[in-house]
Design an enzyme around this catalytic site. Structure first.
Site, mmCIF file in Angstrom:
data_model
loop_
_atom_site.group_PDB
_atom_site.id
_atom_site.type_symbol
_atom_site.label_atom_id
_atom_site.label_comp_id
_atom_site.label_asym_id
_atom_site.label_seq_id
_atom_site.Cartn_x
_atom_site.Cartn_y
_atom_site.Cartn_z
ATOM 1 N N TYR A 110 -8.877 -10.364 1.970
ATOM 2 C CA TYR A 110 -10.098 -9.659 2.409
ATOM 3 C C TYR A 110 -10.863 -9.041 1.234
ATOM 4 O O TYR A 110 -12.013 -8.628 1.396
ATOM 5 C CB TYR A 110 -9.782 -8.600 3.482
ATOM 6 C CG TYR A 110 -8.930 -7.432 3.021
ATOM 7 C CD1 TYR A 110 -9.437 -6.451 2.167
ATOM 8 C CD2 TYR A 110 -7.606 -7.305 3.434
ATOM 9 C CE1 TYR A 110 -8.648 -5.384 1.738
ATOM 10 C CE2 TYR A 110 -6.815 -6.255 3.018
ATOM 11 C CZ TYR A 110 -7.351 -5.305 2.164
ATOM 12 O OH TYR A 110 -6.571 -4.262 1.736
ATOM 13 N N GLU A 111 -10.229 -8.972 0.061
ATOM 14 C CA GLU A 111 -10.950 -8.470 -1.119
ATOM 15 C C GLU A 111 -11.898 -9.537 -1.656
ATOM 16 O O GLU A 111 -12.645 -9.293 -2.606
ATOM 17 C CB GLU A 111 -9.946 -8.059 -2.209
ATOM 18 C CG GLU A 111 -9.131 -6.833 -1.836
ATOM 19 C CD GLU A 111 -8.017 -6.544 -2.840
ATOM 20 O OE1 GLU A 111 -8.329 -6.071 -3.934
ATOM 21 O OE2 GLU A 111 -6.839 -6.796 -2.516
ATOM 22 N N HIS A 146 -3.172 0.561 -4.765
ATOM 23 C CA HIS A 146 -2.664 -0.626 -5.477
ATOM 24 C C HIS A 146 -3.085 -0.507 -6.942
ATOM 25 O O HIS A 146 -4.226 -0.822 -7.297
ATOM 26 C CB HIS A 146 -3.231 -1.914 -4.855
ATOM 27 C CG HIS A 146 -2.737 -2.169 -3.475
ATOM 28 N ND1 HIS A 146 -1.669 -2.988 -3.207
ATOM 29 C CD2 HIS A 146 -3.141 -1.666 -2.277
ATOM 30 C CE1 HIS A 146 -1.444 -3.005 -1.891
ATOM 31 N NE2 HIS A 146 -2.323 -2.210 -1.308
ATOM 32 N N SER A 179 0.841 -1.206 0.000
ATOM 33 C CA SER A 179 0.000 0.000 0.000
ATOM 34 C C SER A 179 0.868 1.245 0.000
ATOM 35 O O SER A 179 1.709 1.427 0.876
ATOM 36 C CB SER A 179 -0.885 0.042 1.252
ATOM 37 O OG SER A 179 -1.935 -0.861 1.141
ATOM 38 N N HIS A 191 -5.454 -8.949 -1.837
ATOM 39 C CA HIS A 191 -5.543 -9.416 -0.453
ATOM 40 C C HIS A 191 -6.714 -10.386 -0.320
ATOM 41 O O HIS A 191 -7.715 -10.257 -1.032
ATOM 42 C CB HIS A 191 -5.802 -8.236 0.497
ATOM 43 C CG HIS A 191 -4.842 -7.094 0.340
ATOM 44 N ND1 HIS A 191 -4.970 -6.150 -0.649
ATOM 45 C CD2 HIS A 191 -3.751 -6.747 1.073
ATOM 46 C CE1 HIS A 191 -3.986 -5.258 -0.530
ATOM 47 N NE2 HIS A 191 -3.233 -5.594 0.492
ATOM 48 N N MET A 237 -2.204 -6.989 6.710
ATOM 49 C CA MET A 237 -3.221 -7.918 6.177
ATOM 50 C C MET A 237 -2.762 -8.556 4.868
ATOM 51 O O MET A 237 -3.577 -8.840 3.986
ATOM 52 C CB MET A 237 -4.532 -7.152 5.929
ATOM 53 C CG MET A 237 -5.017 -6.325 7.094
ATOM 54 S SD MET A 237 -6.309 -5.170 6.597
ATOM 55 C CE MET A 237 -6.276 -4.010 7.980
ATOM 56 N N SER A 238 -1.456 -8.734 4.715
ATOM 57 C CA SER A 238 -0.954 -9.263 3.432
ATOM 58 C C SER A 238 0.335 -10.051 3.644
ATOM 59 O O SER A 238 0.640 -10.477 4.754
ATOM 60 C CB SER A 238 -0.679 -8.090 2.481
ATOM 61 O OG SER A 238 0.456 -7.359 2.888
ATOM 62 N N ASN A 274 1.727 3.526 10.562
ATOM 63 C CA ASN A 274 0.966 4.030 11.713
ATOM 64 C C ASN A 274 1.391 3.243 12.948
ATOM 65 O O ASN A 274 1.924 2.143 12.816
ATOM 66 C CB ASN A 274 -0.547 3.881 11.496
ATOM 67 C CG ASN A 274 -0.961 2.445 11.240
ATOM 68 O OD1 ASN A 274 -0.592 1.850 10.235
ATOM 69 N ND2 ASN A 274 -1.704 1.877 12.153
HETATM 70 C C1 R1P Z 1 -4.646 -1.090 5.296
HETATM 71 O O1 R1P Z 1 -4.414 0.276 5.290
HETATM 72 C C2 R1P Z 1 -4.017 -1.782 4.109
HETATM 73 O O2 R1P Z 1 -2.593 -1.469 4.099
HETATM 74 C C3 R1P Z 1 -1.839 -2.651 4.129
HETATM 75 C C4 R1P Z 1 -2.762 -3.649 4.818
HETATM 76 O O3 R1P Z 1 -2.403 -4.990 4.573
HETATM 77 C C5 R1P Z 1 -4.106 -3.297 4.237
HETATM 78 O O4 R1P Z 1 -4.288 -3.866 2.970
HETATM 79 O O5 R1P Z 1 -1.614 -2.975 2.765
HETATM 80 P P1 R1P Z 1 -0.414 -3.879 2.194
HETATM 81 O O6 R1P Z 1 -0.178 -4.952 3.171
HETATM 82 O O7 R1P Z 1 -0.897 -4.364 0.884
HETATM 83 O O8 R1P Z 1 0.788 -2.978 2.064
#
Ligand code: R1P
Length: 281
Positions: free
Chosen positions: A87-88, A63, A32, A85, A215-216, A239
């Site tokens: 969750y999509e 993305h 992200s 991801h 989350m990835s 964050n």
């Molecule tokens: C949340 O802001 C998103 O940012 C991160 C988290 O996994 C979620 O998808 O994205 P990437 O892990 O794809 O960088």
């Protein structure tokens, strides 16, 4: 269960390679807000995911959903500018597809990057974390299903998933480049999402030794290791997670993207420098 055979994936890899001149040995997945890495690639050849039959499409802001082929520090590379991801709504097998496609395109080394929340209280927003291990709390695993030994074994080890030499190289380059104080080494955990973590979840994973969470990444790394790739992983801390109950502040994706925009400069420099020093032959 959705499944893609070795032959299906070989077909996708061949289709992609028929559209580009580049023959990369290194793949980079941009997290992200980290898609700007693609700006450093020269002699670019771009294929949007929606022009690749069978490929999953990125649906999350930050993305772009493009494969970028070209050279980075004179090395042939392919970047996934944007990932998908679980969750999509994609099955873990569909998440595995781009990594396996890269494997069958000839990729030997995979860099995975992500935006993550800092669990470790010594991490500041904008810091980077070289991933040394992960904790899979997502409840999903892309290797579930019939195993095709042409990709890898039924029970692959995962205890040395993140290449130790590349980790050492990243830390020493950060020192050489004068920003060692911004680069840590630590453990990444993945939860399924898409909601951000609760306070209790963050406290629990902190006790477990997790330094950053997102989350990835984990499904990609599992698949990459299964099929014998060398893996390097890096998180940008976008964050600091909330570890106290009843705080006013809450996590949000806009902050994640904003930090990615502001702070990804060092991440880009570091990755480019590591790539420049890789021996891919
Ligand atoms: C949340 O802001 C998103 O940012 C991160 C988290 O996994 C979620 O998808 O994205 P990437 O892990 O794809 O960088």
């Amino acid at each position: 269960m959705e499944s893609f055979t070795y032959e299906d994936i070989q077909q996708i890899a061949n289709d992609i390679l028929s559209k580009v001149k580049c023959r990369p040995k290194l793949g980079i997945i941009c997290g992200s807000g980290l898609g700007k890495l693609a700006d450093m690639v020269e002699d670019r050849e771009v294929i949007p995911y929606n022009e690749i039959p069978g490929f999953p499409i990125s649906t999350v802001p930050g993305h772009a959903g493009k494969l970028i082929f070209g050279t980075l520090r004179n090395k042939s590379v392919v970047l996934m500018q944007g990932r998908v991801h679980c969750y999509e709504g994609y099955s873990p097998q569909k998440i595995a597809l781009p990594v396996r496609t890269m494997k069958l395109m000839g990729i030997k080394v995979l860099f995975v990057t992500n935006a993550a929340g800092g669990i470790n209280r010594n991490f500041n927003v904008g810091d980077m974390m070289v991933i040394k291990d992960h904790l899979n709390l997502s409840g999903v695993n892309p290797l579930v299903g019939i195993n095709d030994e042409r990709f890898g074994p039924r029970f692959p080890p995962m205890s040395r998933a993140y290449d130790i030499e590349l980790r050492k190289l990243a830390l020493s380059i950060a020192k050489e480049m004068g920003f060692a104080d911004l680069v840590h080494e630590g453990v990444y955990s993945m939860m399924l999402g898409p909601n951000f973590e609760t306070v209790t979840e963050c406290r629990l994973i902190s006790i477990a030794g997790v330094d950053a969470t997102g989350m990835s990444t984990v499904p990609e790394v599992i698949v990459a290791k299964h099929c014998g790739m060398t893996v390097f992983g890096m998180s940008l801390i976008t964050n600091k997670v909330i570890m106290e109950y009843d705080q006013d502040a809450t996590a949000n994706h806009e902050e994640v993207l904003e930090t990615g925009e502001k702070s990804s400069r060092y991440t880009q420099q570091l990755i480019a420098e590591i790539v420049g020093r890789l021996d891919l032959d």
